[in-house]
Structures are given as structure tokens and as C-alpha cells.
Write a protein that holds these residues in place. Structure first.
Motif, PDB file in Angstrom:
ATOM      1  N   MET A  27       0.867  -1.176   0.000  1.00 58.70           N
ATOM      2  CA  MET A  27       0.000   0.000   0.000  1.00 58.70           C
ATOM      3  C   MET A  27       0.906   1.229   0.000  1.00 58.70           C
ATOM      4  N   ASP A  28       1.235   1.725  -1.191  1.00 53.64           N
ATOM      5  CA  ASP A  28       2.008   2.971  -1.310  1.00 53.64           C
ATOM      6  C   ASP A  28       0.986   4.059  -1.612  1.00 53.64           C
ATOM      7  N   PRO A  29       0.686   4.913  -0.627  1.00 55.68           N
ATOM      8  CA  PRO A  29      -0.458   5.817  -0.750  1.00 55.68           C
ATOM      9  C   PRO A  29      -0.557   6.543  -2.106  1.00 55.68           C
ATOM     10  N   GLU A  30      -1.709   6.420  -2.690  1.00 59.76           N
ATOM     11  CA  GLU A  30      -2.074   7.072  -3.949  1.00 59.76           C
ATOM     12  C   GLU A  30      -1.204   6.658  -5.132  1.00 59.76           C
ATOM     13  N   ARG A  31      -0.453   5.569  -4.977  1.00 61.34           N
ATOM     14  CA  ARG A  31       0.389   5.102  -6.083  1.00 61.34           C
ATOM     15  C   ARG A  31       0.129   3.630  -6.400  1.00 61.34           C
ATOM     16  N   LEU A  32       0.238   2.782  -5.395  1.00 60.70           N
ATOM     17  CA  LEU A  32       0.158   1.340  -5.658  1.00 60.70           C
ATOM     18  C   LEU A  32      -0.527   0.610  -4.514  1.00 60.70           C
ATOM     19  N   PHE A  33      -1.505  -0.194  -4.894  1.00 63.00           N
ATOM     20  CA  PHE A  33      -2.187  -1.065  -3.938  1.00 63.00           C
ATOM     21  C   PHE A  33      -2.153  -2.455  -4.550  1.00 63.00           C
ATOM     22  N   SER A  34      -1.706  -3.449  -3.792  1.00 60.36           N
ATOM     23  CA  SER A  34      -1.656  -4.791  -4.374  1.00 60.36           C
ATOM     24  C   SER A  34      -2.043  -5.841  -3.347  1.00 60.36           C
ATOM     25  N   PHE A  35      -2.656  -6.900  -3.860  1.00 56.19           N
ATOM     26  CA  PHE A  35      -2.991  -8.035  -2.989  1.00 56.19           C
ATOM     27  C   PHE A  35      -2.904  -9.333  -3.779  1.00 56.19           C
ATOM     28  N   ARG A  36      -2.870 -10.434  -3.023  1.00 59.98           N
ATOM     29  CA  ARG A  36      -2.892 -11.764  -3.641  1.00 59.98           C
ATOM     30  C   ARG A  36      -4.180 -12.463  -3.263  1.00 59.98           C
ATOM     31  N   TRP A  37      -4.672 -13.281  -4.180  1.00 60.28           N
ATOM     32  CA  TRP A  37      -5.873 -14.060  -3.883  1.00 60.28           C
ATOM     33  C   TRP A  37      -5.901 -15.303  -4.771  1.00 60.28           C
ATOM     34  N   HIS A  38      -6.877 -16.146  -4.502  1.00 59.82           N
ATOM     35  CA  HIS A  38      -7.087 -17.319  -5.342  1.00 59.82           C
ATOM     36  C   HIS A  38      -8.138 -16.941  -6.368  1.00 59.82           C
ATOM     37  N   PRO A  39      -7.749 -16.820  -7.618  1.00 60.23           N
ATOM     38  CA  PRO A  39      -8.689 -16.342  -8.618  1.00 60.23           C
ATOM     39  C   PRO A  39      -9.836 -17.311  -8.807  1.00 60.23           C
ATOM     40  N   ALA A  40     -11.030 -16.779  -8.861  1.00 57.47           N
ATOM     41  CA  ALA A  40     -12.214 -17.581  -9.162  1.00 57.47           C
ATOM     42  C   ALA A  40     -12.242 -18.883  -8.387  1.00 57.47           C
ATOM     43  N   ALA A  41     -12.096 -18.769  -7.094  1.00 56.82           N
ATOM     44  CA  ALA A  41     -12.206 -19.947  -6.234  1.00 56.82           C
ATOM     45  C   ALA A  41     -13.693 -20.195  -6.029  1.00 56.82           C
ATOM     46  N   ILE A  42     -14.311 -20.794  -7.039  1.00 63.21           N
ATOM     47  CA  ILE A  42     -15.770 -20.793  -7.093  1.00 63.21           C
ATOM     48  C   ILE A  42     -16.426 -22.061  -6.572  1.00 63.21           C
ATOM     49  N   ASP A  43     -15.628 -23.007  -6.066  1.00 61.71           N
ATOM     50  CA  ASP A  43     -16.242 -24.206  -5.509  1.00 61.71           C
ATOM     51  C   ASP A  43     -15.998 -24.225  -4.003  1.00 61.71           C
ATOM     52  N   PRO A  44     -17.053 -24.004  -3.200  1.00 60.38           N
ATOM     53  CA  PRO A  44     -16.865 -23.912  -1.736  1.00 60.38           C
ATOM     54  C   PRO A  44     -16.306 -25.203  -1.142  1.00 60.38           C
ATOM     55  N   LYS A  45     -16.451 -26.328  -1.869  1.00 59.42           N
ATOM     56  CA  LYS A  45     -15.994 -27.612  -1.327  1.00 59.42           C
ATOM     57  C   LYS A  45     -14.489 -27.822  -1.546  1.00 59.42           C
ATOM     58  N   VAL A  46     -13.903 -26.985  -2.397  1.00 64.77           N
ATOM     59  CA  VAL A  46     -12.489 -27.164  -2.720  1.00 64.77           C
ATOM     60  C   VAL A  46     -11.628 -26.277  -1.821  1.00 64.77           C
ATOM     61  N   ASP A  47     -10.561 -26.865  -1.288  1.00 69.44           N
ATOM     62  CA  ASP A  47      -9.612 -26.089  -0.503  1.00 69.44           C
ATOM     63  C   ASP A  47      -8.534 -25.567  -1.451  1.00 69.44           C
ATOM     64  N   TYR A  48      -8.574 -24.274  -1.711  1.00 60.11           N
ATOM     65  CA  TYR A  48      -7.631 -23.686  -2.665  1.00 60.11           C
ATOM     66  C   TYR A  48      -6.340 -23.216  -1.997  1.00 60.11           C
ATOM     67  N   SER A  49      -6.261 -23.402  -0.661  1.00 64.56           N
ATOM     68  CA  SER A  49      -5.179 -22.725   0.062  1.00 64.56           C
ATOM     69  C   SER A  49      -3.780 -23.163  -0.370  1.00 64.56           C
ATOM     70  N   ALA A  50      -3.666 -24.391  -0.872  1.00 66.51           N
ATOM     71  CA  ALA A  50      -2.335 -24.863  -1.259  1.00 66.51           C
ATOM     72  C   ALA A  50      -1.958 -24.412  -2.676  1.00 66.51           C
ATOM     73  N   GLU A  51      -2.917 -23.859  -3.404  1.00 64.95           N
ATOM     74  CA  GLU A  51      -2.623 -23.453  -4.779  1.00 64.95           C
ATOM     75  C   GLU A  51      -1.909 -22.105  -4.815  1.00 64.95           C
ATOM     76  N   PRO A  52      -1.157 -21.877  -5.882  1.00 68.05           N
ATOM     77  CA  PRO A  52      -0.534 -20.560  -6.018  1.00 68.05           C
ATOM     78  C   PRO A  52      -1.617 -19.483  -6.145  1.00 68.05           C
ATOM     79  N   THR A  53      -1.273 -18.281  -5.752  1.00 69.89           N
ATOM     80  CA  THR A  53      -2.215 -17.173  -5.857  1.00 69.89           C
ATOM     81  C   THR A  53      -1.868 -16.327  -7.077  1.00 69.89           C
TER      82      THR A  53
END
Lengths: 158, 111
Positions: free
Chosen positions: A71-97
Motif C-alpha cells: 500500500m504505497d499511498p495514492e500510487r500502488l495497492f496490491s494483494f494476492r488471492w485465489h482467482p475464481a475460487a468458485i467451488d466452496p468444497k475445494v480447498d484452494y489454500s495450497a494453490e498458487p495465488t
């Protein structure tokens, strides 16, 4: 002609609003929730994880979690996530983000916002699905991209 | 099952890993013309052994990138666009979702 899957999505949008306004819409959880259609609980902060229920119609049963990187104010905001983790039964935590980055630039007309999401090619086979739109460059160009990438990130041989 | 098969190296887990090898990349490039080629044809003019080419085609096949078909006494290999096409459709979808989200962001900050 089939083409390999590119590794990033990039979007640019000119917003007729000051950088400070855009920054707030991106980094205040309540505002982010409004346009991203999620109900995040808590606050964004570097290194912090924040989650909330998706409010996008049809996907309300899903929880979205992001881990903030920068979070560089007013310049850059970045985060990581699991893209389209659309199956609630699947554990995506071990996958790359994938890495989502918002870059803000001031222009005479307002704020130029560049959004990139990268890292799709590291996802397991069958999950690249949530990467970006086909771009216009051809197979040859994509192979060159892969070759360049491979040259700088050698992977173990099978 | 032979010990050689049981003890082979772990498979690459991603499309990227499948393509992250100069020989495999060269094979994909060779097949990207659209035709189906035999191992003999793929080996011709290279210093790579038939065994090595066969092994690399196996890795590409498990990543869903190539498929083979027996024709007469030969097995012919071609690019298998299915996996990539499917992934691209999903990519288009996520791209549209970004467009939509950014449209909502515009409404929020410009009002």
C-alpha cells in the motif's frame, strides 16, 4: 491456431476523479466492497488478510479472501488471492495465488488506473481458466514470452 | 508396472512447467503449424533421441497440450487445443468481470 495462456490481465481506465478519491475507493474496505461486490470485514493493511462474503448475484455463497501486499499511498495497492475460487468444497489454500495490482497516475483529465492480475500460468492444469482474455498477439509472440519467462525462472525438468 | 515407470520424476503440475523446458517448447513450436507428426518426423534434424522426444510428448500430453492418434503403424502427435481453448474462455470471463467491476468503480468515484 491454439495459443498458450498469457500470464497476466491488464486493464486501464481513466477516472475523472482525483487520485485521493480513487485511492480511498480502492483501499477502504467498505468502499472496495461496494464496487467489487463483496462484504469485506475489517481493514486493508500491508501483510493483512481480509475476507468477506461475495455479494455478486449468484455467488453469495462464496467467501473471498485477499492478502494485502503493498500500500504505497495514492500510487500502488496490491494483494494476492485465489482467482475464481468458485467451488466452496475445494480447498484452494495450497494453490498458487495471483497478484492483483492497482497503479494510480495523475493526468490532466483525472486519474489513470492500471489494474493487472498476474500469475495465472502457475495455477494447476485445469485451473488456468481464470486468467485473462486472449490478446491479439499470435502463437509465436506468446512462445517468445514463455521463452523469456522460462529463461529467467528455470523450472525443474520432468 | 516396471520400476522405471514407478520411479519416474514427478510430473510438472502446471501448463507452464510443461512448457518450461526448451525441448518441449521446441516440440510445441514444431506442432504449432497445425499438422500431426510422428516421433520420427519430430526427431528428424535434431540431436534429440526418439526416446527423449517420446518422453517429452508424454509430459505435454499429461498437461493436455498434445494428443496422439494411431495411424497404421505410426502414432501421430498434434496440438490439443481443448485445454487451452477452455482456459481462454474462462479468461475472457474474468476479463469481463474486471471490466464490469471497474465500471462500478467509475460510478462510485465520479459521482
Amino acid at each position: 491456431m491454439p495459443q498458450p495462456i498469457p500470464d497476466r490481465i491488464e486493464k486501464k481506465i481513466l477516472l475523472r476523479a482525483p487520485r485521493s478519491r480513487v485511492w480511498r475507493a480502492l483501499t477502504e474496505a467498505r468502499e472496495f466492497s461496494e464496487w467489487f461486490r463483496v462484504n469485506l470485514r475489517g481493514q486493508f493493511g500491508p501483510g493483512l488478510e481480509i475476507s468477506g462474503q461475495v455479494t455478486y448475484p449468484g455467488y453469495e455463497h462464496l467467501t473471498m479472501t485477499v492478502r494485502v501486499e503493498r500500500m504505497d499511498p495514492e500510487r500502488l495497492f496490491s494483494f494476492r488471492w485465489h482467482p475464481a475460487a468458485i467451488d466452496p468444497k475445494v480447498d484452494y489454500s495450497a494453490e498458487p495465488t495471483t497478484l492483483v495490482e492497482f497503479r494510480l497516475e495523475e493526468t490532466p483529465e483525472g486519474t489513470l488506473l492500471t489494474v493487472t492480475e498476474s500469475g495465472f500460468q502457475a495455477l494447476p492444469v485445469g485451473r488456468q481458466g481464470f486468467a485473462h482474455e486472449a490478446n491479439s498477439s499470435g502463437w509465436e509472440e506468446q512462445l517468445k514470452n514463455i521463452e523469456r519467462h522460462v529463461a529467467s525462472h528455470p523450472s525443474p525438468r520432468a | 508396472m516396471s520400476p522405471a515407470i514407478r520411479h519416474r520424476a514427478p510430473e510438472p503440475s502446471s501448463l507452464f512447467a510443461a512448457l518450461g523446458d526448451p525441448t518441449r517448447l521446441a516440440l510445441v513450436r514444431r506442432l504449432s503449424g497445425g499438422g500431426a507428426l510422428s516421433v520420427t518426423a519430430l526427431t528428424a534434424g535434431t540431436r534429440i533421441s526418439r526416446q527423449a522426444v517420446t518422453k517429452h510428448l508424454g509430459v505435454l500430453s499429461r498437461a493436455g497440450l498434445v494428443a496422439s492418434e494411431r495411424r497404421g503403424r505410426e502414432r501421430l502427435w498434434a496440438l490439443a487445443p481443448g485445454q487451452i481453448d477452455e482456459a481462454r474462455r474462462a479468461l475472457e470471463q474474468i476479463s469481463r468481470e474486471w471490466d464490469h467491476a471497474l465500471g462500478l468503480l467509475r460510478k462510485l468515484v465520479e459521482r
